[in-house]
Design a protein around this motif. Structure first.
Motif, PDB file in Angstrom:
ATOM      1  N   MET A   1       9.175 -10.765   3.566  1.00 42.58           N
ATOM      2  CA  MET A   1       9.871  -9.492   3.386  1.00 42.58           C
ATOM      3  C   MET A   1       8.870  -8.362   3.601  1.00 42.58           C
ATOM      4  SD  MET A   1      13.157  -8.972   2.540  1.00 42.58           S
ATOM      5  CE  MET A   1      13.628 -10.273   1.403  1.00 42.58           C
ATOM      6  N   THR A   2       9.254  -7.360   4.403  1.00 39.53           N
ATOM      7  CA  THR A   2       8.303  -6.320   4.763  1.00 39.53           C
ATOM      8  C   THR A   2       9.016  -4.994   4.991  1.00 39.53           C
ATOM      9  OG1 THR A   2       6.498  -5.765   6.287  1.00 39.53           O
ATOM     10  CG2 THR A   2       8.460  -6.808   7.240  1.00 39.53           C
ATOM     11  N   LEU A   3       8.243  -3.921   5.146  1.00 33.89           N
ATOM     12  CA  LEU A   3       8.759  -2.608   5.497  1.00 33.89           C
ATOM     13  C   LEU A   3       7.894  -2.008   6.599  1.00 33.89           C
ATOM     14  CD1 LEU A   3       9.691  -0.892   2.080  1.00 33.89           C
ATOM     15  CD2 LEU A   3      11.253  -1.625   3.880  1.00 33.89           C
ATOM     16  N   PRO A   4       8.464  -1.117   7.445  1.00 35.74           N
ATOM     17  CA  PRO A   4       7.734  -0.572   8.595  1.00 35.74           C
ATOM     18  C   PRO A   4       6.859   0.622   8.243  1.00 35.74           C
ATOM     19  CG  PRO A   4       9.955   0.264   8.616  1.00 35.74           C
ATOM     20  CD  PRO A   4       9.881  -0.667   7.436  1.00 35.74           C
ATOM     21  N   SER A 106       4.107  -3.423  -1.385  1.00 37.40           N
ATOM     22  CA  SER A 106       4.057  -3.370  -2.848  1.00 37.40           C
ATOM     23  C   SER A 106       5.408  -3.143  -3.508  1.00 37.40           C
ATOM     24  CB  SER A 106       3.073  -2.278  -3.279  1.00 37.40           C
ATOM     25  OG  SER A 106       3.409  -1.030  -2.674  1.00 37.40           O
ATOM     26  N   LEU A 107       6.126  -2.093  -3.116  1.00 32.15           N
ATOM     27  CA  LEU A 107       7.388  -1.773  -3.773  1.00 32.15           C
ATOM     28  C   LEU A 107       8.462  -2.817  -3.519  1.00 32.15           C
ATOM     29  CD1 LEU A 107       7.502   2.081  -3.251  1.00 32.15           C
ATOM     30  CD2 LEU A 107       7.561   0.898  -5.447  1.00 32.15           C
ATOM     31  N   LEU A 108       8.362  -3.523  -2.394  1.00 29.32           N
ATOM     32  CA  LEU A 108       9.314  -4.614  -2.143  1.00 29.32           C
ATOM     33  C   LEU A 108       9.138  -5.729  -3.162  1.00 29.32           C
ATOM     34  CD1 LEU A 108       9.656  -5.243   1.695  1.00 29.32           C
ATOM     35  CD2 LEU A 108      11.425  -4.595   0.070  1.00 29.32           C
ATOM     36  N   GLY A 109       7.885  -6.000  -3.517  1.00 27.41           N
ATOM     37  CA  GLY A 109       7.647  -7.015  -4.541  1.00 27.41           C
ATOM     38  C   GLY A 109       8.338  -6.658  -5.841  1.00 27.41           C
ATOM     39  N   TYR A 110       8.260  -5.377  -6.207  1.00 27.82           N
ATOM     40  CA  TYR A 110       8.925  -4.918  -7.428  1.00 27.82           C
ATOM     41  C   TYR A 110      10.441  -5.088  -7.326  1.00 27.82           C
ATOM     42  CZ  TYR A 110      10.912  -1.754 -10.865  1.00 27.82           C
ATOM     43  OH  TYR A 110      11.660  -1.225 -11.885  1.00 27.82           O
ATOM     44  N   LEU A 111      11.035  -4.647  -6.208  1.00 28.07           N
ATOM     45  CA  LEU A 111      12.490  -4.740  -6.049  1.00 28.07           C
ATOM     46  C   LEU A 111      12.957  -6.193  -6.044  1.00 28.07           C
ATOM     47  CD1 LEU A 111      13.148  -2.001  -3.323  1.00 28.07           C
ATOM     48  CD2 LEU A 111      13.763  -1.901  -5.748  1.00 28.07           C
ATOM     49  N   LEU A 112      12.179  -7.060  -5.403  1.00 31.24           N
ATOM     50  CA  LEU A 112      12.530  -8.487  -5.386  1.00 31.24           C
ATOM     51  C   LEU A 112      12.468  -9.079  -6.784  1.00 31.24           C
ATOM     52  CD1 LEU A 112      10.600  -9.503  -2.151  1.00 31.24           C
ATOM     53  CD2 LEU A 112      13.081  -9.654  -2.461  1.00 31.24           C
ATOM     54  N   GLY A 113      11.443  -8.682  -7.545  1.00 30.91           N
ATOM     55  CA  GLY A 113      11.348  -9.166  -8.920  1.00 30.91           C
ATOM     56  C   GLY A 113      12.508  -8.700  -9.774  1.00 30.91           C
ATOM     57  N   GLU A 114      12.931  -7.449  -9.578  1.00 25.89           N
ATOM     58  CA  GLU A 114      14.050  -6.895 -10.339  1.00 25.89           C
ATOM     59  C   GLU A 114      15.371  -7.586  -9.997  1.00 25.89           C
ATOM     60  OE1 GLU A 114      14.158  -4.102 -12.793  1.00 25.89           O
ATOM     61  OE2 GLU A 114      12.231  -5.155 -12.829  1.00 25.89           O
ATOM     62  N   ARG A 132      -2.674   0.345  -7.717  1.00 23.73           N
ATOM     63  CA  ARG A 132      -2.200  -0.441  -8.859  1.00 23.73           C
ATOM     64  C   ARG A 132      -0.725  -0.811  -8.757  1.00 23.73           C
ATOM     65  NH1 ARG A 132      -2.761   1.686 -14.336  1.00 23.73           N
ATOM     66  NH2 ARG A 132      -2.104   3.681 -13.437  1.00 23.73           N
ATOM     67  N   ILE A 133       0.031  -0.117  -7.908  1.00 22.97           N
ATOM     68  CA  ILE A 133       1.462  -0.410  -7.804  1.00 22.97           C
ATOM     69  C   ILE A 133       1.702  -1.814  -7.241  1.00 22.97           C
ATOM     70  CG2 ILE A 133       1.930   0.444  -5.457  1.00 22.97           C
ATOM     71  CD1 ILE A 133       4.404   1.890  -6.725  1.00 22.97           C
ATOM     72  N   TRP A 134       0.694  -2.384  -6.547  1.00 18.83           N
ATOM     73  CA  TRP A 134       0.816  -3.762  -6.059  1.00 18.83           C
ATOM     74  C   TRP A 134       1.075  -4.744  -7.207  1.00 18.83           C
ATOM     75  CZ3 TRP A 134       1.452  -5.668  -1.363  1.00 18.83           C
ATOM     76  CH2 TRP A 134       1.003  -4.961  -0.241  1.00 18.83           C
ATOM     77  N   PHE A 135       0.598  -4.414  -8.402  1.00 17.18           N
ATOM     78  CA  PHE A 135       0.622  -5.379  -9.501  1.00 17.18           C
ATOM     79  C   PHE A 135       1.609  -5.001 -10.603  1.00 17.18           C
ATOM     80  CE2 PHE A 135      -3.644  -5.251  -7.578  1.00 17.18           C
ATOM     81  CZ  PHE A 135      -3.642  -6.512  -7.024  1.00 17.18           C
ATOM     82  N   TYR A 136       2.570  -4.139 -10.261  1.00 15.98           N
ATOM     83  CA  TYR A 136       3.592  -3.768 -11.233  1.00 15.98           C
ATOM     84  C   TYR A 136       4.892  -4.500 -10.932  1.00 15.98           C
ATOM     85  CZ  TYR A 136       6.725  -1.114 -14.180  1.00 15.98           C
ATOM     86  OH  TYR A 136       7.644  -0.777 -15.136  1.00 15.98           O
ATOM     87  N   GLY A 137       5.531  -5.011 -11.974  1.00 18.16           N
ATOM     88  CA  GLY A 137       6.826  -5.655 -11.810  1.00 18.16           C
ATOM     89  C   GLY A 137       6.801  -7.130 -12.118  1.00 18.16           C
ATOM     90  N   SER A 138       7.962  -7.766 -11.983  1.00 15.68           N
ATOM     91  CA  SER A 138       8.127  -9.183 -12.324  1.00 15.68           C
ATOM     92  C   SER A 138       7.776 -10.056 -11.123  1.00 15.68           C
ATOM     93  CB  SER A 138       9.563  -9.443 -12.779  1.00 15.68           C
ATOM     94  OG  SER A 138       9.890  -8.637 -13.886  1.00 15.68           O
ATOM     95  N   ILE A 139       6.494 -10.121 -10.820  1.00 17.67           N
ATOM     96  CA  ILE A 139       6.001 -10.883  -9.673  1.00 17.67           C
ATOM     97  C   ILE A 139       5.334 -12.157 -10.175  1.00 17.67           C
ATOM     98  CG2 ILE A 139       4.396 -10.845  -7.720  1.00 17.67           C
ATOM     99  CD1 ILE A 139       4.873  -7.768  -7.657  1.00 17.67           C
ATOM    100  N   ASP A 140       5.673 -13.268  -9.551  1.00 16.27           N
ATOM    101  CA  ASP A 140       5.206 -14.563 -10.040  1.00 16.27           C
ATOM    102  C   ASP A 140       3.808 -14.929  -9.549  1.00 16.27           C
ATOM    103  OD1 ASP A 140       7.856 -15.863 -11.278  1.00 16.27           O
ATOM    104  OD2 ASP A 140       8.381 -14.738  -9.485  1.00 16.27           O
ATOM    105  N   ARG A 141       3.447 -14.450  -8.365  1.00 14.60           N
ATOM    106  CA  ARG A 141       2.155 -14.830  -7.774  1.00 14.60           C
ATOM    107  C   ARG A 141       1.618 -13.676  -6.943  1.00 14.60           C
ATOM    108  NH1 ARG A 141      -1.449 -18.782  -9.006  1.00 14.60           N
ATOM    109  NH2 ARG A 141      -2.593 -19.571  -7.208  1.00 14.60           N
TER     110      ARG A 141
END
Length: 360
Positions: A1-4, A106-114, A132-141
């Motif tokens: 999953m990515t963004l342009p 980064s923000l995609l990881g957060y949205l996917l976790g949510e 630091r936003i790379w490491f915010y949210g419900s990310i498993d790895r």
């Protein structure tokens, strides 16, 4: 999953998918921006916004947004979720069953976790003191490329067992022979410099460096690659009407051949651009650094002795120095140190398989 938002995120997603497929894992690449808005082309808008933020007033807009996300990752993430969260979840439900997601933004990881749809792996596409936003949210790895980004994860209170360090790639015997690459591209067999703007051709330093090289009339062969930037392609074409020995290209599948054919790369500090040069054993003169985001990449390249930061006007003198001394090029750069990984693809696939096996 990515963004342009920078070609490195998208290219990294395709590279990861290729690695997983070669290991027998089914993988697809998705860009949600292509599907989230029916009123206007969101993908095009995001690309325009990124270009504007990086280039206007020396990147001041990008610096402001980057610092905001770094200082207030929770607030920024929640605002994005308010704007896009509902449509994002609806779109996720349309793509069929998924065992796990890998995010390269980064923000995609957060949205996917949510979304709670499936476990999420966040693949960090920059080095050093990353946002630091790379490491915010419900990310498993979290998969990070160096000790600097690993340290940021620890400062963000991410459990160490949820973070793995997969070092940037260095090729293992797969480097294309320089002489063969030059024959394939119909180039002369002499010192060659590849000036590349990356996938989107961002950054004004690339064009300034190319102009300086052409104006200096150094006795080197130039390859000018504009990526997908049509404006930069036109500028490069205009430069080469002066009789200088150079070849101009836009986005091309021959890029690996160009890397193999050159002795030296002049480019920006994008993580993908640097890693492609590292894999080809080609040192990079870094003339463009996206403020905030790519400064860690530049520091990594210099510490690993695979790149060197110079101003665009310094490029001709530095190029002439290396063109006249192969030993200087060997002494100043190295592709055999422990900061790089010979088995990058295997390391990544093994880490993901081990993580998946432990979960299931």
């Amino acid at each position: 999953m990515t963004l342009p938002l920078g070609n490195g995120h998208t290219a990294a997603a395709h590279v990861i998918a290729s690695v997983l497929r070669s290991d027998g894992i089914q993988a697809s690449v998705y860009d949600p921006s292509e599907n989230l808005c029916s009123l206007f082309p969101l993908t095009r808008a995001l690309r325009w916004l990124y270009r504007f933020a990086v280039n206007w007033r020396h990147g001041s807009v990008h610096v402001a947004l980057y610092r905001l996300a770094d200082r207030h990752p929770a607030s920024v993430s929640k605002i994005v979720n308010i704007v896009f969260g509902r449509r994002f979840k609806a779109w996720l439900n349309s793509i069929g069953p998924v065992d796990f997601f890998i995010s390269t933004f980064s923000l995609l990881g957060y949205l996917l976790g949510e979304s709670g749809r499936a476990p999420v792996v966040s693949f960090v596409t920059d080095a050093g003191p990353v946002n630091r936003i790379w490491f915010y949210g419900s990310i498993d790895r979290h998969i990070v490329p160096d000790s600097g980004s690993y340290s940021v994860a620890m400062l963000c209170d991410v459990e160490s067992e949820r973070v793995s360090l997969v070092r940037p790639p260095i090729s293992a015997g797969g480097v294309i022979a320089k002489e063969q690459a030059r024959r394939d591209l119909k180039l002369e067999d002499r010192f060659t410099v590849l000036v590349t703007g990356g996938g989107l051709g961002l950054g004004k330093g690339i064009l300034e460096a190319a102009r300086a090289l052409v104006a200096a009339r150094t006795d080197v062969q130039l390859l000018l690659n504009a990526g997908k930037n049509a404006e930069l392609l036109n500028d490069f074409t205009d430069l080469c009407t002066s009789g200088t020995s150079c070849t101009v290209t836009g986005f091309s599948s021959d890029f690996p051949l160009m890397l193999a054919a050159c002795d030296l790369v002049v480019g920006k500090a994008g993580w993908l651009t640097l890693n492609e040069a590292i894999s080809a054993h080609r040192p990079t003169l870094i003339v463009d650094v996206v403020p905030g985001q790519e400064e860690g990449n530049c520091s990594f390249a210099e510490k690993a002795r695979v790149g060197r930061r110079v101003s665009p006007i310094e490029v001709p003198a530095v190029v002439q120095h290396y063109a006249g001394s192969e030993s200087a090029l060997r002494d100043d750069f190295s592709f055999t140190n422990e900061m790089l990984s010979v088995a990058w693809a295997d390391d990544l696939a093994d880490d993901l398989k081990k993580w998946a096996w432990d979960r299931w």
